[in-house]
Design a protein around this motif. Structure first.
Motif, PDB file in Angstrom:
ATOM      1  N   MET A  30       0.858  -1.198   0.000  1.00 60.56           N
ATOM      2  CA  MET A  30       0.000   0.000   0.000  1.00 60.56           C
ATOM      3  C   MET A  30       0.896   1.252   0.000  1.00 60.56           C
ATOM      4  O   MET A  30       1.794   1.361   0.827  1.00 60.56           O
ATOM      5  CB  MET A  30      -0.858  -0.025   1.270  1.00 60.56           C
ATOM      6  N   ILE A  31       0.662   2.150  -0.945  1.00 62.47           N
ATOM      7  CA  ILE A  31       1.539   3.323  -1.102  1.00 62.47           C
ATOM      8  C   ILE A  31       0.807   4.609  -0.698  1.00 62.47           C
ATOM      9  O   ILE A  31      -0.329   4.838  -1.115  1.00 62.47           O
ATOM     10  CB  ILE A  31       2.019   3.468  -2.569  1.00 62.47           C
ATOM     11  N   LEU A  32       1.488   5.443   0.097  1.00 59.12           N
ATOM     12  CA  LEU A  32       0.980   6.783   0.391  1.00 59.12           C
ATOM     13  C   LEU A  32       1.745   7.753  -0.505  1.00 59.12           C
ATOM     14  O   LEU A  32       2.978   7.821  -0.437  1.00 59.12           O
ATOM     15  CB  LEU A  32       1.214   7.138   1.866  1.00 59.12           C
ATOM     16  N   GLY A  33       1.035   8.465  -1.375  1.00 64.04           N
ATOM     17  CA  GLY A  33       1.665   9.447  -2.259  1.00 64.04           C
ATOM     18  C   GLY A  33       1.485  10.853  -1.702  1.00 64.04           C
ATOM     19  O   GLY A  33       0.428  11.170  -1.151  1.00 64.04           O
ATOM     20  N   ILE A  34       2.530  11.678  -1.854  1.00 61.43           N
ATOM     21  CA  ILE A  34       2.472  13.073  -1.389  1.00 61.43           C
ATOM     22  C   ILE A  34       2.978  13.973  -2.512  1.00 61.43           C
ATOM     23  O   ILE A  34       4.039  13.713  -3.095  1.00 61.43           O
ATOM     24  CB  ILE A  34       3.336  13.262  -0.110  1.00 61.43           C
ATOM     25  N   GLU A  35       2.211  15.023  -2.812  1.00 61.28           N
ATOM     26  CA  GLU A  35       2.581  15.939  -3.909  1.00 61.28           C
ATOM     27  C   GLU A  35       2.384  17.386  -3.437  1.00 61.28           C
ATOM     28  O   GLU A  35       1.268  17.775  -3.077  1.00 61.28           O
ATOM     29  CB  GLU A  35       1.696  15.609  -5.129  1.00 61.28           C
ATOM     30  N   THR A  36       3.493  18.155  -3.455  1.00 62.11           N
ATOM     31  CA  THR A  36       3.414  19.575  -3.050  1.00 62.11           C
ATOM     32  C   THR A  36       4.294  20.445  -3.957  1.00 62.11           C
ATOM     33  O   THR A  36       4.885  21.397  -3.480  1.00 62.11           O
ATOM     34  CB  THR A  36       3.875  19.771  -1.581  1.00 62.11           C
ATOM     35  N   SER A  37       4.380  20.107  -5.246  1.00 58.50           N
ATOM     36  CA  SER A  37       5.371  20.807  -6.075  1.00 58.50           C
ATOM     37  C   SER A  37       4.979  22.227  -6.465  1.00 58.50           C
ATOM     38  O   SER A  37       5.832  23.037  -6.788  1.00 58.50           O
ATOM     39  CB  SER A  37       5.670  19.998  -7.335  1.00 58.50           C
ATOM     40  N   CYS A  38       3.669  22.524  -6.465  1.00 60.18           N
ATOM     41  CA  CYS A  38       3.256  23.883  -6.882  1.00 60.18           C
ATOM     42  C   CYS A  38       2.239  24.456  -5.881  1.00 60.18           C
ATOM     43  O   CYS A  38       2.603  24.723  -4.740  1.00 60.18           O
ATOM     44  CB  CYS A  38       2.716  23.836  -8.301  1.00 60.18           C
ATOM     45  N   GLU A  81      -5.383   1.784   8.225  1.00 60.90           N
ATOM     46  CA  GLU A  81      -4.547   2.249   9.335  1.00 60.90           C
ATOM     47  C   GLU A  81      -3.254   2.814   8.744  1.00 60.90           C
ATOM     48  O   GLU A  81      -2.756   2.286   7.742  1.00 60.90           O
ATOM     49  CB  GLU A  81      -4.183   1.072  10.259  1.00 60.90           C
ATOM     50  N   LEU A  82      -2.721   3.853   9.369  1.00 64.20           N
ATOM     51  CA  LEU A  82      -1.469   4.430   8.859  1.00 64.20           C
ATOM     52  C   LEU A  82      -0.371   3.362   8.773  1.00 64.20           C
ATOM     53  O   LEU A  82       0.420   3.341   7.831  1.00 64.20           O
ATOM     54  CB  LEU A  82      -1.029   5.580   9.777  1.00 64.20           C
ATOM     55  N   ASN A  83      -0.351   2.440   9.765  1.00 66.09           N
ATOM     56  CA  ASN A  83       0.738   1.455   9.739  1.00 66.09           C
ATOM     57  C   ASN A  83       0.531   0.317   8.730  1.00 66.09           C
ATOM     58  O   ASN A  83       1.341  -0.591   8.648  1.00 66.09           O
ATOM     59  CB  ASN A  83       1.046   0.917  11.138  1.00 66.09           C
ATOM     60  N   SER A  84      -0.525   0.413   7.908  1.00 65.82           N
ATOM     61  CA  SER A  84      -0.625  -0.560   6.812  1.00 65.82           C
ATOM     62  C   SER A  84       0.055  -0.025   5.535  1.00 65.82           C
ATOM     63  O   SER A  84       0.143  -0.718   4.527  1.00 65.82           O
ATOM     64  CB  SER A  84      -2.083  -0.945   6.533  1.00 65.82           C
ATOM     65  N   ILE A  85       0.554   1.217   5.606  1.00 68.92           N
ATOM     66  CA  ILE A  85       1.311   1.782   4.477  1.00 68.92           C
ATOM     67  C   ILE A  85       2.691   1.107   4.436  1.00 68.92           C
ATOM     68  O   ILE A  85       3.370   1.006   5.456  1.00 68.92           O
ATOM     69  CB  ILE A  85       1.501   3.316   4.667  1.00 68.92           C
ATOM     70  N   THR A  86       3.081   0.655   3.238  1.00 68.09           N
ATOM     71  CA  THR A  86       4.365  -0.046   3.118  1.00 68.09           C
ATOM     72  C   THR A  86       5.416   0.760   2.372  1.00 68.09           C
ATOM     73  O   THR A  86       6.581   0.407   2.332  1.00 68.09           O
ATOM     74  CB  THR A  86       4.173  -1.389   2.376  1.00 68.09           C
ATOM     75  N   ARG A  87       4.972   1.838   1.728  1.00 71.82           N
ATOM     76  CA  ARG A  87       5.897   2.642   0.933  1.00 71.82           C
ATOM     77  C   ARG A  87       5.358   4.075   0.858  1.00 71.82           C
ATOM     78  O   ARG A  87       4.158   4.277   0.717  1.00 71.82           O
ATOM     79  CB  ARG A  87       5.995   2.031  -0.463  1.00 71.82           C
ATOM     80  N   ILE A  88       6.267   5.047   0.950  1.00 72.76           N
ATOM     81  CA  ILE A  88       5.862   6.451   0.780  1.00 72.76           C
ATOM     82  C   ILE A  88       6.455   6.959  -0.536  1.00 72.76           C
ATOM     83  O   ILE A  88       7.624   6.678  -0.834  1.00 72.76           O
ATOM     84  CB  ILE A  88       6.404   7.356   1.924  1.00 72.76           C
ATOM     85  N   ALA A  89       5.650   7.666  -1.313  1.00 74.87           N
ATOM     86  CA  ALA A  89       6.120   8.255  -2.573  1.00 74.87           C
ATOM     87  C   ALA A  89       5.953   9.756  -2.479  1.00 74.87           C
ATOM     88  O   ALA A  89       4.893  10.238  -2.066  1.00 74.87           O
ATOM     89  CB  ALA A  89       5.280   7.727  -3.730  1.00 74.87           C
ATOM     90  N   VAL A  90       6.987  10.495  -2.871  1.00 80.80           N
ATOM     91  CA  VAL A  90       6.889  11.960  -2.781  1.00 80.80           C
ATOM     92  C   VAL A  90       7.537  12.616  -3.997  1.00 80.80           C
ATOM     93  O   VAL A  90       8.556  12.146  -4.498  1.00 80.80           O
ATOM     94  CB  VAL A  90       7.525  12.479  -1.457  1.00 80.80           C
ATOM     95  N   THR A  91       6.935  13.704  -4.448  1.00 77.82           N
ATOM     96  CA  THR A  91       7.513  14.469  -5.563  1.00 77.82           C
ATOM     97  C   THR A  91       8.763  15.189  -5.078  1.00 77.82           C
ATOM     98  O   THR A  91       8.709  15.927  -4.088  1.00 77.82           O
ATOM     99  CB  THR A  91       6.505  15.527  -6.071  1.00 77.82           C
ATOM    100  N   THR A  92       9.883  14.976  -5.789  1.00 77.22           N
ATOM    101  CA  THR A  92      11.135  15.644  -5.397  1.00 77.22           C
ATOM    102  C   THR A  92      11.595  16.686  -6.405  1.00 77.22           C
ATOM    103  O   THR A  92      12.476  17.476  -6.128  1.00 77.22           O
ATOM    104  CB  THR A  92      12.279  14.616  -5.244  1.00 77.22           C
TER     105      THR A  92
END
Ligand code: KG4
Ligand code: ZN
Length: 333
Positions: free
Chosen positions: A1-9, A67-78
């Motif tokens: 399960m992936i949590l994606g985060i995007e804050t580029s603009c 649940e937050l702890n079921s996330i196995t990977r975090i993806a973020v815009t770099t």
């Protein structure tokens, strides 16, 4: 399960992806704050991301009903994006990954736009040629397989969305303007004024929108206000047509150069009615398959970032603690 985060603009976004299912995708737009200034103010964007990012992530987890702890990977815009805005997402992602003890993937925002095409409701697979046209970027790439991108053309000056927004402003419309211009143009005649199509030469796959914008400026400067009022929709349609024609011609030429019969698009400009109509007509005429993701996946979102993270190498702890952000970074030729 992936949590994606995007804050580029100027959108604070978080999403939860399970396999190919989008469990949640939350987007908090800051447009109203930047509208006061007629454009995105980087410092204001960073401050809003800081205020919003935790709430947006919490909401994405709640909406996904996991649940937050079921996330196995975090993806973020770099990269690429506004550096202060990117750093808010990267620092947040590192903290959550560290807290959960999971791996972290840094994602190129442009690659995220391509990866939106792998998501439901109509996921597609490469090979395809993809046009990314938004307020910040305009590129056309060949994607032979997931994770491989060959840049075929890009803008040498303004992005297509930026050109539409600036044109809209000259025509007295609000910010960001692209959608309003689209609506106004629907009642106009695109042949009323002939505006130049940038770099309109066979084999030239790069874009340029500064010429058409300048042409509109001088056209309006010398125009009788009575004619302006009577023909505003015609002028809007003519201007929009010059921008959209460039996008469509070059995307089709890019596909032909790769002998590729599948075209995908992404970025906020793909909501444009004339772009959709002209691309669909031309693709049908030339026997090409056209794929346009739903509007919520075309504009900036975190589901596309999580989508790209599925085939990218992850950094384990402690390697990702040194992960940084960069303002530049498109596709490589
Ligand atoms: O992808 P996006 O939401 O944000 C970034 O710039 O990354 O794209 C926003 C751009 C703006 O320039 C906006 O005017 C344009 O997409 N846009 C449109 C339409 N809806 C949004 N342009 C033309 N026609 C539309 N219907
Ligand atoms: Zn974007």
């Amino acid at each position: 399960m992936i949590l994606g985060i995007e804050t580029s603009c100027d959108d604070t976004c978080a999403a939860v992806l399970h396999g190919n299912e989008i469990l949640s995708s939350v987007i908090s737009s800051q447009t109203e704050f930047h509208a006061l200034y007629g454009g995105v103010v980087p410092e204001i964007a960073s401050r809003h991301h800081l205020e919003l990012v935790n709430a947006v992530i919490t909401q994405a987890i709640a909406k996904a009903d996991v649940e937050l702890n079921s996330i196995t990977r975090i993806a973020v815009t770099t990269r690429p994006g506004l550096i202060g805005a990117l750093l808010v997402g990267v620092a947040t992602a590192k903290s959550i990954a560290y807290g959960l003890g999971v791996e972290l993937v840094g994602v190129n925002h442009m690659e995220g736009h391509v990866a939106a095409n792998y998501l439901p409701p109509e996921p597609v697979e490469p090979p395809f040629v993809c046009l990314i046209a938004s307020g910040g970027h305009t590129s056309v790439v060949f994607v032979p397989q997931r994770g491989e991108h060959k840049l075929l053309g890009q803008t040498l000056d303004d992005a297509a969305g930026e050109a539409l927004d600036k044109g809209a402003r000259l025509l007295g419309l609000g910010y960001p303007g692209g959608a309003e211009l689209d609506t106004l143009a629907a009642d106009g005649a695109p042949g009323y004024v002939t505006f130049p199509v940038g770099l309109d030469k066979p084999g030239r796959l790069d874009f340029s929108f500064s010429g058409v914008k300048t042409a509109l400026y001088y056209y309006l400067r010398d125009l009788d206000p009575k004619i302006f009022n009577e023909h505003r929709a015609d002028i809007a349609a003519s201007y929009q047509s010059a921008v959209i024609t460039a996008l469509v011609k070059k995307t089709l030429a890019a596909a032909a150069s790769k002998r590729c019969d599948q075209i995908c698009i992404g970025g906020g400009v793909s909501a444009n009615t004339e772009l959709r109509r002209l691309l669909a007509t031309e693709c049908e005429r030339q026997g090409m398959r056209l794929h346009i993701p739903p509007p919520t996946l075309c504009t900036d979102n975190a589901a596309m970032i999580a989508s790209a993270a599925r085939y990218l190498p992850a950094k384990p702890l402690p390697d990702y603690l040194s992960l940084g952000a960069t303002a530049s970074g498109g596709f490589a030729a």
